[in-house]
Design a protein around this motif. Structure first.
Motif, PDB file in Angstrom:
ATOM      1  N   SER A   6       0.830  -1.197   0.000  1.00  0.00           N
ATOM      2  CA  SER A   6       0.000   0.000   0.000  1.00  0.00           C
ATOM      3  C   SER A   6       0.876   1.264   0.000  1.00  0.00           C
ATOM      4  CB  SER A   6      -0.937  -0.077   1.211  1.00  0.00           C
ATOM      5  OG  SER A   6      -1.323   1.183   1.594  1.00  0.00           O
ATOM      6  N   ALA A   7       1.935   1.262   0.815  1.00  0.00           N
ATOM      7  CA  ALA A   7       2.836   2.426   0.847  1.00  0.00           C
ATOM      8  C   ALA A   7       3.552   2.587  -0.493  1.00  0.00           C
ATOM      9  CB  ALA A   7       3.863   2.246   1.963  1.00  0.00           C
ATOM     10  N   MET A   8       3.917   1.461  -1.077  1.00  0.00           N
ATOM     11  CA  MET A   8       4.623   1.486  -2.362  1.00  0.00           C
ATOM     12  C   MET A   8       3.736   2.086  -3.450  1.00  0.00           C
ATOM     13  SD  MET A   8       6.219  -1.903  -4.093  1.00  0.00           S
ATOM     14  CE  MET A   8       7.375  -2.408  -2.852  1.00  0.00           C
ATOM     15  N   LYS A   9       2.464   1.652  -3.444  1.00  0.00           N
ATOM     16  CA  LYS A   9       1.536   2.165  -4.453  1.00  0.00           C
ATOM     17  C   LYS A   9       1.326   3.664  -4.279  1.00  0.00           C
ATOM     18  CE  LYS A   9      -2.633   2.514  -3.732  1.00  0.00           C
ATOM     19  NZ  LYS A   9      -3.934   2.200  -3.166  1.00  0.00           N
ATOM     20  N   GLU A  10       1.170   4.084  -3.041  1.00  0.00           N
ATOM     21  CA  GLU A  10       0.970   5.512  -2.784  1.00  0.00           C
ATOM     22  C   GLU A  10       2.142   6.328  -3.343  1.00  0.00           C
ATOM     23  OE1 GLU A  10       0.264   7.047   1.393  1.00  0.00           O
ATOM     24  OE2 GLU A  10      -1.401   5.623   1.015  1.00  0.00           O
ATOM     25  N   TRP A  11       3.327   5.849  -3.040  1.00  0.00           N
ATOM     26  CA  TRP A  11       4.543   6.530  -3.528  1.00  0.00           C
ATOM     27  C   TRP A  11       4.570   6.550  -5.054  1.00  0.00           C
ATOM     28  CZ3 TRP A  11       8.517   3.896  -6.261  1.00  0.00           C
ATOM     29  CH2 TRP A  11       9.648   4.664  -6.537  1.00  0.00           C
ATOM     30  N   ALA A  12       4.267   5.399  -5.674  1.00  0.00           N
ATOM     31  CA  ALA A  12       4.329   5.301  -7.134  1.00  0.00           C
ATOM     32  C   ALA A  12       3.294   6.219  -7.775  1.00  0.00           C
ATOM     33  CB  ALA A  12       4.119   3.857  -7.566  1.00  0.00           C
ATOM     34  N   VAL A  13       2.058   6.208  -7.227  1.00  0.00           N
ATOM     35  CA  VAL A  13       0.985   7.016  -7.816  1.00  0.00           C
ATOM     36  C   VAL A  13       1.296   8.512  -7.647  1.00  0.00           C
ATOM     37  CG1 VAL A  13      -1.475   7.601  -7.636  1.00  0.00           C
ATOM     38  CG2 VAL A  13      -0.746   5.201  -7.631  1.00  0.00           C
ATOM     39  N   GLU A  14       1.811   8.885  -6.476  1.00  0.00           N
ATOM     40  CA  GLU A  14       2.236  10.285  -6.291  1.00  0.00           C
ATOM     41  C   GLU A  14       3.246  10.699  -7.349  1.00  0.00           C
ATOM     42  OE1 GLU A  14       3.890  10.895  -2.383  1.00  0.00           O
ATOM     43  OE2 GLU A  14       1.997  10.237  -1.450  1.00  0.00           O
ATOM     44  N   ASN A  15       4.039   9.738  -7.781  1.00  0.00           N
ATOM     45  CA  ASN A  15       5.055  10.027  -8.797  1.00  0.00           C
ATOM     46  C   ASN A  15       4.544   9.818 -10.219  1.00  0.00           C
ATOM     47  OD1 ASN A  15       7.934  10.695  -7.747  1.00  0.00           O
ATOM     48  ND2 ASN A  15       7.090   9.221  -6.292  1.00  0.00           N
ATOM     49  N   GLY A  16       3.240   9.640 -10.354  1.00  0.00           N
ATOM     50  CA  GLY A  16       2.649   9.576 -11.697  1.00  0.00           C
ATOM     51  C   GLY A  16       2.465   8.186 -12.258  1.00  0.00           C
ATOM     52  N   ALA A  17       2.772   7.141 -11.467  1.00  0.00           N
ATOM     53  CA  ALA A  17       2.656   5.788 -12.027  1.00  0.00           C
ATOM     54  C   ALA A  17       1.195   5.401 -12.225  1.00  0.00           C
ATOM     55  CB  ALA A  17       3.345   4.778 -11.113  1.00  0.00           C
ATOM     56  N   THR A  18       0.907   4.748 -13.322  1.00  0.00           N
ATOM     57  CA  THR A  18      -0.427   4.216 -13.583  1.00  0.00           C
ATOM     58  C   THR A  18      -0.398   2.692 -13.602  1.00  0.00           C
ATOM     59  OG1 THR A  18       0.075   4.309 -15.933  1.00  0.00           O
ATOM     60  CG2 THR A  18      -1.138   6.184 -14.997  1.00  0.00           C
ATOM     61  N   HIS A  19       0.794   2.123 -13.831  1.00  0.00           N
ATOM     62  CA  HIS A  19       0.913   0.679 -14.008  1.00  0.00           C
ATOM     63  C   HIS A  19       2.029   0.119 -13.124  1.00  0.00           C
ATOM     64  CE1 HIS A  19      -1.444   1.619 -17.535  1.00  0.00           C
ATOM     65  NE2 HIS A  19      -1.556   0.331 -17.840  1.00  0.00           N
ATOM     66  N   PHE A  20       1.974  -1.171 -12.917  1.00  0.00           N
ATOM     67  CA  PHE A  20       3.098  -1.846 -12.260  1.00  0.00           C
ATOM     68  C   PHE A  20       3.457  -3.071 -13.094  1.00  0.00           C
ATOM     69  CE2 PHE A  20       1.185  -5.714 -10.491  1.00  0.00           C
ATOM     70  CZ  PHE A  20      -0.170  -5.411 -10.535  1.00  0.00           C
ATOM     71  N   THR A  21       4.667  -3.533 -12.911  1.00  0.00           N
ATOM     72  CA  THR A  21       5.058  -4.760 -13.603  1.00  0.00           C
ATOM     73  C   THR A  21       6.034  -5.555 -12.758  1.00  0.00           C
ATOM     74  OG1 THR A  21       6.063  -5.717 -15.589  1.00  0.00           O
ATOM     75  CG2 THR A  21       6.957  -3.612 -14.869  1.00  0.00           C
TER      76      THR A  21
END
Ligand code: ADP
Ligand code: MG
Length: 732
Positions: free
Chosen positions: A78-93
């Motif tokens: 959950s923390a990782m996603k928050e960080w990624a989304v704040e940085n503009g991420a829409t996808h993960f792989t």
């Protein structure tokens, strides 16, 4: 004529929108420290975002190399996603290294429908820790039947996740291992991680025997890989089908100026190239890849990039990112990097130097000889373990760097010979000789170097010179394995090194253990170490060689010493899964026999596929480019001769040249027919096919090339449709 008439300089303007620099580039002149690792969810970021107990539990897991308790995975995700989304991420792989030699990624959106007509962003511990994918299109070398297509990716928590950015997309990349549904490794990371565990256990055993003064709980391999590459103008690159298909030129006449003047090495870096390097480095800094060095290499248009060393697992992931970034950034500058081992005949090829050492988790380099080396028994045990491992498994090491591309380099007097030997330098060689005699008493000192001008400082001199011709050299406080090709994924040779050194450390530890008995005195310990190491050196000193590896005399000397000399990849790969190799991998639980067999098959198949692509490409280029140009030139020459004679003048030299042209055109047809013939085979077994290619197809390819290159020297430049070496090997 397909060539762009306006030449090289224009290509920098042809950048497409998708090649543009990614957003969020900080202003010029900003400090590396501010940007460094800003796209990595690293320790610092986690400490800020995770509850204290979760962070602590995570760090403990990583430091001890244990697996993660499931209850904390959700919190981290959950923390990782928050960080990624704040940085503009829409996808993960899940990002992994299948046995293709490159990396693989399949992007999934964070988006999930919320049942009210909208969407939410979702990323659970389960999604972080494990992925399921169809493994059937990745090479498995017979490990997996096609109907058993399921493959799993599993999060490697010891290598931090990172963001890959483009102009309109940001993706969270999670380093993972990739295994079949029966748990067999289908990738390069799984065995690497297993080998890191095995190595740590073996090294800890030795440290315990010496009663380490620090609270060491883990030992890991450290790795820093120097990467050589060529840079070409991308328009010229894509005008050559051989470069586009094979990343190497299959024909090409030598330019008048190649590398004869030796003026490129360490020369001033061309501005366009430097701008490219700076962008690559900036992107790599953002990903936390500690790039340290850049310089011109020996050949024209050849360069090098090298990082500061890191934990081997992270260094291997980062090396993949270096290769990827070199490729990704180049279009912005109208450039194209070539990582192939031998893009141009007659000009130096590219390698990769794998610098390797051992470090404790408290930061002590176990291969640092320190002052008074002859008294540093612990160092000498680690040193002797490496010597024993390399001698015993020279064939396996050689096989770990075998590839179709590397066959152009190894043993070709620009790279080390195919004979695996170790260079120790004068100081260590002297100590090893003293040790062999049973009583090391002194450490050679280098003294100072007086440069003869008062304004220049006295500089301390090393006790030995460098030796560029050795495939495996001790360089101060690490070994440098120099036989790797430039395209190599370093995780495989690193795995091999870790595993064979693990075995040697256990063997020495067993002997020391037996000799020490219970509660040994200091004197007894030293006496046992000396006698164990003396025997080990006696058994393995044949692998030590400080002389010139390029010298023909070494080939004979090595044969006398009984050192293996596997001159080509086919011979080397046949030995990859020899009984000794199977045993060392199995004993230390790095690879099962089936897993090793599958790698041998895949590498042999890759050799065949790569060589057949080259042969087909050569056939097509010569038939559709070289011959038509040569025939046009022949026709024009005959017309010119006829026109000359029509006005009652003679030009006998032209008649001679036409004769040579006709002769070459005839030879070219004949060689093509010969190539058609050898390509019409029905072999399918990879070993048989590889041998057939080496013995029957490669020789014809070089005959074809010889004729084509002579024709290139005769045909009018405006009739030749392929960019020439002369044109390609200058980056403006
Ligand atoms: P050279 O070209 O002179 O051999 P470079 O400076 O280009 O040297 O590269 C040396 C490489 O060795 C760097 O990547 C460096 O980080 C790496 N290295 C240095 N110390 C260690 C170590 N203890 N373990 C692994 N790699 C190391
Ligand atoms: Mg270097």
């Amino acid at each position: 004529m397909h060539r762009l008439s306006n030449g090289v300089g224009t290509t920098t303007n042809s950048t497409e929108p998708w090649d543009a620099a990614p957003p969020k580039q900080p202003a010029r002149g900003s400090h590396v420290q501010d940007e460094y690792a800003c796209d990595v969810f690293n320790e610092r970021e986690m400490q800020q975002r995770l509850p204290k107990n979760v962070f602590r539990s995570f760090m403990r897991t990583v430091q001890l190399g244990k697996s993660l308790p499931p209850e904390i995975a959700d919190v981290i995700a959950s923390a990782m996603k928050e960080w990624a989304v704040e940085n503009g991420a829409t996808h993960f792989t899940h990002w992994f290294q299948p046995l293709t030699g490159s990396t693989a990624e399949k992007h999934d959106s964070f988006m999930t429908p919320d049942n009210h007509g909208g969407v939410i962003c979702e990323f659970t511990g389960g999604m972080l820790v494990q992925g399921e994918s169809d493994a059937s299109s990745f090479p498995s070398g017979g490990l997996r039947a096609t109907f058993e297509a399921r493959g799993y990716t599993a999060w490697d928590a010891t290598s931090p996740v990172f963001l890959v950015r483009g102009p309109n997309h940001v993706t969270l990349c999670i380093p993972t291992a990739f295994v079949s549904w029966t748990g067999e490794a289908l990738d390069k990371k799984t065995p690497l991680l297993r080998s890191m565990d095995a190595l740590s256990q073996a090294a800890m055993r030795v440290l315990k025997l010496f009663g380490a003064d620090e609270p060491v709980s883990r030992v890991f391999a450290t790795v820093g890989a120097e990467q050589e590459y060529f840079l070409l103008d991308s328009d010229l690159f894509y005008q050559r089908p051989d470069l586009a298909n094979c990343a190497r030129t299959l024909i090409g006449a030598q330019p008048a100026k190649g590398q004869q003047l030796e003026d490129h090495y360490f020369g001033s870096i061309p501005p366009r190239v430097l701008a490219y390097m700076a962008d690559c480095e900036r992107e790599l800094y953002r990903l936390g890849v500690p790039i340290k060095t850049r310089h011109n290499e020996v050949a024209p248009c050849q360069f090098e990039i090298a990082p500061y060393f890191e934990n081997a697992n992270i260094a291997c992931d980062h090396q993949m990112l270096v290769m990827e970034t070199l490729r990704r950034v180049a279009p912005r500058f109208g450039l194209r990097p070539i990582l192939h081992e031998k893009p141009f005949a007659g000009i130096n090829g590219s390698g990769k130097h794998l610098n390797w050492s051992l470090s404790t988790d408290t930061g002590v380099n176990l291969l640092d000889p320190r002052e008074e080396t002859h008294t540093n028994m612990q160092f000498l045990v680690f040193l002797c373990a490496v010597i024993a491992a390399v001698d015993k498994h020279a064939v396996l090491l050689r096989a770990s760097v075998a590839s179709a591309g590397n066959d152009h380099r190894l043993g070709a007097n620009e790279a080390p010979p195919a004979i695996i030997s170790i260079f120790l330098g004068d100081m260590l060689m002297d100590i090893v000789e003293q040790l062999e005699a049973g009583d090391p008493r002194k450490t050679m000192k280098g003294g100072n170097l007086d440069l003869g001008a008062d304004s220049l400082p006295l500089i301390p001199r090393d006790t030995g010179d460098r030796n560029r011709t050795s495939p495996f050299a001790f360089t101060g406080n690490k070994f440098e394995f120099r036989a790797l090709g430039s395209t190599a994924a370093i995780s495989w040779p690193t795995t091999v090194l870790n595993t064979i050194v693990t075995e040697a450390l256990h063997e020495l530890a067993d002997q020391l253990d037996r000799g020490f008995g219970t509660n040994p005195t200091k004197e007894k310990q030293e006496q046992v170490v000396r006698s164990v190491l003396s025997a080990s050196i006696k058994a393995h000193k044949r692998v030590l060689f400080n002389g010139d590896g390029y010298d023909d005399a070494w080939q004979e000397e090595a044969a006398r010493r009984g050192l293996p000399n596997l001159r080509n990849s086919v011979d080397a790969l046949v030995e990859l899964n020899s009984p000794e190799s199977v045993e060392v991998f199995q004993t230390h639980k790095v690879l099962s026999k089936a897993e090793l067999d599958s790698r041998a098959t895949i590498l042999m198949q890759k050799y065949c596929k790569q060589m057949l692509i080259e042969a087909e490409t050569l056939r097509s280029v010569v038939r559709t480019r070289v011959l038509p140009s040569a025939l046009r030139h022949q026709t024009e020459s005959i017309e010119a001769l006829a026109a000359t004679e029509a006005v009652d003048l003679e030009l006998p030299e032209l008649r001679d040249e036409i004769e040579r042209l006709v002769e070459l055109n005839r030879a070219c047809h004949a060689q093509l027919a010969a190539l058609d013939k050898v390509l019409a085979h029905e072999l399918t077994d990879p070993i048989q096919l590889a041998k057939y290619i080496r013995d029957n197809i490669r020789p014809v390819m070089s005959d074809v090339r010889e004729v084509a290159d002579e024709l290139e020297g005769l045909v009018a430049a405006d009739l030749w449709t392929l960019p020439t070496y002369q044109e390609m090997l200058i980056v403006r």
